[in-house]
Design a protein around this motif. Structure first.
Motif, PDB file in Angstrom:
ATOM      1  N   ARG A  32       4.208  19.315  -8.025  1.00  0.00           N
ATOM      2  CA  ARG A  32       3.540  19.472  -6.742  1.00  0.00           C
ATOM      3  C   ARG A  32       4.561  19.929  -5.717  1.00  0.00           C
ATOM      4  NH1 ARG A  32       3.787  15.099  -2.921  1.00  0.00           N
ATOM      5  NH2 ARG A  32       4.823  13.295  -3.826  1.00  0.00           N
ATOM      6  N   ILE A  33       4.065  20.587  -4.722  1.00  0.00           N
ATOM      7  CA  ILE A  33       4.913  21.119  -3.661  1.00  0.00           C
ATOM      8  C   ILE A  33       4.648  20.322  -2.396  1.00  0.00           C
ATOM      9  CG2 ILE A  33       5.381  23.135  -2.221  1.00  0.00           C
ATOM     10  CD1 ILE A  33       4.287  24.779  -4.686  1.00  0.00           C
ATOM     11  N   GLU A  34       5.697  19.837  -1.807  1.00  0.00           N
ATOM     12  CA  GLU A  34       5.600  19.117  -0.534  1.00  0.00           C
ATOM     13  C   GLU A  34       6.161  20.028   0.559  1.00  0.00           C
ATOM     14  OE1 GLU A  34       4.462  16.153   1.900  1.00  0.00           O
ATOM     15  OE2 GLU A  34       4.200  16.070  -0.269  1.00  0.00           O
ATOM     16  N   PRO A  35       5.288  20.617   1.392  1.00  0.00           N
ATOM     17  CA  PRO A  35       5.768  21.502   2.465  1.00  0.00           C
ATOM     18  C   PRO A  35       6.582  20.708   3.494  1.00  0.00           C
ATOM     19  CG  PRO A  35       3.384  21.700   2.167  1.00  0.00           C
ATOM     20  CD  PRO A  35       3.835  20.520   1.367  1.00  0.00           C
ATOM     21  N   LEU A  36       7.695  21.274   3.932  1.00  0.00           N
ATOM     22  CA  LEU A  36       8.551  20.594   4.901  1.00  0.00           C
ATOM     23  C   LEU A  36       8.827  21.429   6.141  1.00  0.00           C
ATOM     24  CD1 LEU A  36      11.158  19.153   2.372  1.00  0.00           C
ATOM     25  CD2 LEU A  36       9.207  17.966   3.377  1.00  0.00           C
ATOM     26  N   SER A  37       8.394  22.681   6.164  1.00  0.00           N
ATOM     27  CA  SER A  37       8.695  23.581   7.281  1.00  0.00           C
ATOM     28  C   SER A  37       8.060  23.148   8.590  1.00  0.00           C
ATOM     29  CB  SER A  37       8.217  25.000   6.961  1.00  0.00           C
ATOM     30  OG  SER A  37       8.882  25.496   5.835  1.00  0.00           O
ATOM     31  N   ASP A  38       6.924  22.476   8.520  1.00  0.00           N
ATOM     32  CA  ASP A  38       6.170  22.149   9.731  1.00  0.00           C
ATOM     33  C   ASP A  38       6.663  20.909  10.464  1.00  0.00           C
ATOM     34  OD1 ASP A  38       4.545  24.331   9.281  1.00  0.00           O
ATOM     35  OD2 ASP A  38       3.032  23.178   8.213  1.00  0.00           O
ATOM     36  N   ASP A  39       7.733  20.281   9.990  1.00  0.00           N
ATOM     37  CA  ASP A  39       8.250  19.080  10.643  1.00  0.00           C
ATOM     38  C   ASP A  39       9.593  19.383  11.305  1.00  0.00           C
ATOM     39  OD1 ASP A  39       9.098  16.593  11.453  1.00  0.00           O
ATOM     40  OD2 ASP A  39       8.622  15.596   9.565  1.00  0.00           O
ATOM     41  N   PRO A  40       9.581  19.773  12.586  1.00  0.00           N
ATOM     42  CA  PRO A  40      10.826  20.162  13.246  1.00  0.00           C
ATOM     43  C   PRO A  40      11.845  19.028  13.337  1.00  0.00           C
ATOM     44  CG  PRO A  40       9.029  20.035  14.832  1.00  0.00           C
ATOM     45  CD  PRO A  40       8.433  19.851  13.464  1.00  0.00           C
ATOM     46  N   ASP A  41      11.393  17.774  13.255  1.00  0.00           N
ATOM     47  CA  ASP A  41      12.332  16.652  13.306  1.00  0.00           C
ATOM     48  C   ASP A  41      13.280  16.655  12.104  1.00  0.00           C
ATOM     49  OD1 ASP A  41      11.263  15.727  15.691  1.00  0.00           O
ATOM     50  OD2 ASP A  41       9.854  14.381  14.679  1.00  0.00           O
ATOM     51  N   LEU A  42      12.842  17.214  10.987  1.00  0.00           N
ATOM     52  CA  LEU A  42      13.713  17.282   9.806  1.00  0.00           C
ATOM     53  C   LEU A  42      14.862  18.262   9.995  1.00  0.00           C
ATOM     54  CD1 LEU A  42      11.069  17.365   6.929  1.00  0.00           C
ATOM     55  CD2 LEU A  42      12.567  15.456   7.543  1.00  0.00           C
ATOM     56  N   TRP A  43      14.659  19.285  10.834  1.00  0.00           N
ATOM     57  CA  TRP A  43      15.614  20.388  10.933  1.00  0.00           C
ATOM     58  C   TRP A  43      16.264  20.504  12.301  1.00  0.00           C
ATOM     59  CZ3 TRP A  43      15.796  20.775   6.099  1.00  0.00           C
ATOM     60  CH2 TRP A  43      14.644  20.672   5.323  1.00  0.00           C
ATOM     61  N   GLY A  44      15.939  19.609  13.204  1.00  0.00           N
ATOM     62  CA  GLY A  44      16.519  19.679  14.541  1.00  0.00           C
ATOM     63  C   GLY A  44      15.832  20.689  15.435  1.00  0.00           C
ATOM     64  N   GLY A  45      14.687  21.171  15.022  1.00  0.00           N
ATOM     65  CA  GLY A  45      13.914  22.143  15.791  1.00  0.00           C
ATOM     66  C   GLY A  45      13.028  22.932  14.856  1.00  0.00           C
ATOM     67  N   PRO A  46      12.180  23.781  15.409  1.00  0.00           N
ATOM     68  CA  PRO A  46      11.282  24.579  14.576  1.00  0.00           C
ATOM     69  C   PRO A  46      12.061  25.532  13.669  1.00  0.00           C
ATOM     70  CG  PRO A  46      10.633  24.674  16.886  1.00  0.00           C
ATOM     71  CD  PRO A  46      11.958  23.996  16.831  1.00  0.00           C
ATOM     72  N   VAL A  47      11.515  25.819  12.501  1.00  0.00           N
ATOM     73  CA  VAL A  47      12.102  26.789  11.580  1.00  0.00           C
ATOM     74  C   VAL A  47      11.055  27.850  11.253  1.00  0.00           C
ATOM     75  CG1 VAL A  47      13.749  25.161  10.587  1.00  0.00           C
ATOM     76  CG2 VAL A  47      11.504  25.407   9.548  1.00  0.00           C
ATOM     77  N   THR A  48      11.511  29.013  10.880  1.00  0.00           N
ATOM     78  CA  THR A  48      10.592  30.098  10.559  1.00  0.00           C
ATOM     79  C   THR A  48      10.564  30.420   9.068  1.00  0.00           C
ATOM     80  OG1 THR A  48      12.304  31.738  11.010  1.00  0.00           O
ATOM     81  CG2 THR A  48      10.828  31.148  12.833  1.00  0.00           C
ATOM     82  N   ASP A  49      11.473  29.833   8.302  1.00  0.00           N
ATOM     83  CA  ASP A  49      11.474  30.086   6.869  1.00  0.00           C
ATOM     84  C   ASP A  49      10.732  28.968   6.126  1.00  0.00           C
ATOM     85  OD1 ASP A  49      13.395  28.197   7.491  1.00  0.00           O
ATOM     86  OD2 ASP A  49      14.804  28.851   5.968  1.00  0.00           O
ATOM     87  N   GLU A  50      10.469  29.193   4.854  1.00  0.00           N
ATOM     88  CA  GLU A  50       9.754  28.203   4.046  1.00  0.00           C
ATOM     89  C   GLU A  50      10.738  27.134   3.568  1.00  0.00           C
ATOM     90  OE1 GLU A  50       6.698  28.105   0.297  1.00  0.00           O
ATOM     91  OE2 GLU A  50       8.339  29.548   0.231  1.00  0.00           O
ATOM     92  N   ARG A  51      10.396  25.881   3.820  1.00  0.00           N
ATOM     93  CA  ARG A  51      11.201  24.753   3.347  1.00  0.00           C
ATOM     94  C   ARG A  51      10.254  23.783   2.667  1.00  0.00           C
ATOM     95  NH1 ARG A  51      15.845  24.171   7.963  1.00  0.00           N
ATOM     96  NH2 ARG A  51      16.112  26.419   8.181  1.00  0.00           N
TER      97      ARG A  51
END
Length: 63
Positions: A32-51
């Motif tokens: 299964r794939i757990e999308p992580l791109s939509d949680d800016p708290d994980l990355w210190g801000g919004p991201v535009t790539d797929e994580r």
């Protein structure tokens, strides 16, 4: 030149491509794939790539 450009996923690999890839699929079940791109708290801000995290069970592994 580091040689990384010769790697099959040089530059990244999308979640669905990785899950369907013959390098991963034969080794795991219940992928299964757990999308992580939509949680800016994980990355210190919004991201535009797929994580994402690819989560799978190995055959014979205990739950």
């Amino acid at each position: 030149m580091s040689g990384a450009e010769r790697l099959p996923w040089h530059g990244g690999v999308g979640a669905h491509d990785l899950a369907a890839d013959s390098a991963v699929r034969p080794l795991a079940t219940d992928l299964r794939i757990e999308p992580l791109s939509d949680d800016p708290d994980l990355w210190g801000g919004p991201v535009t790539d797929e994580r994402y995290a690819l989560i799978a069970r190995l055959p014979g592994a205990r739950a």
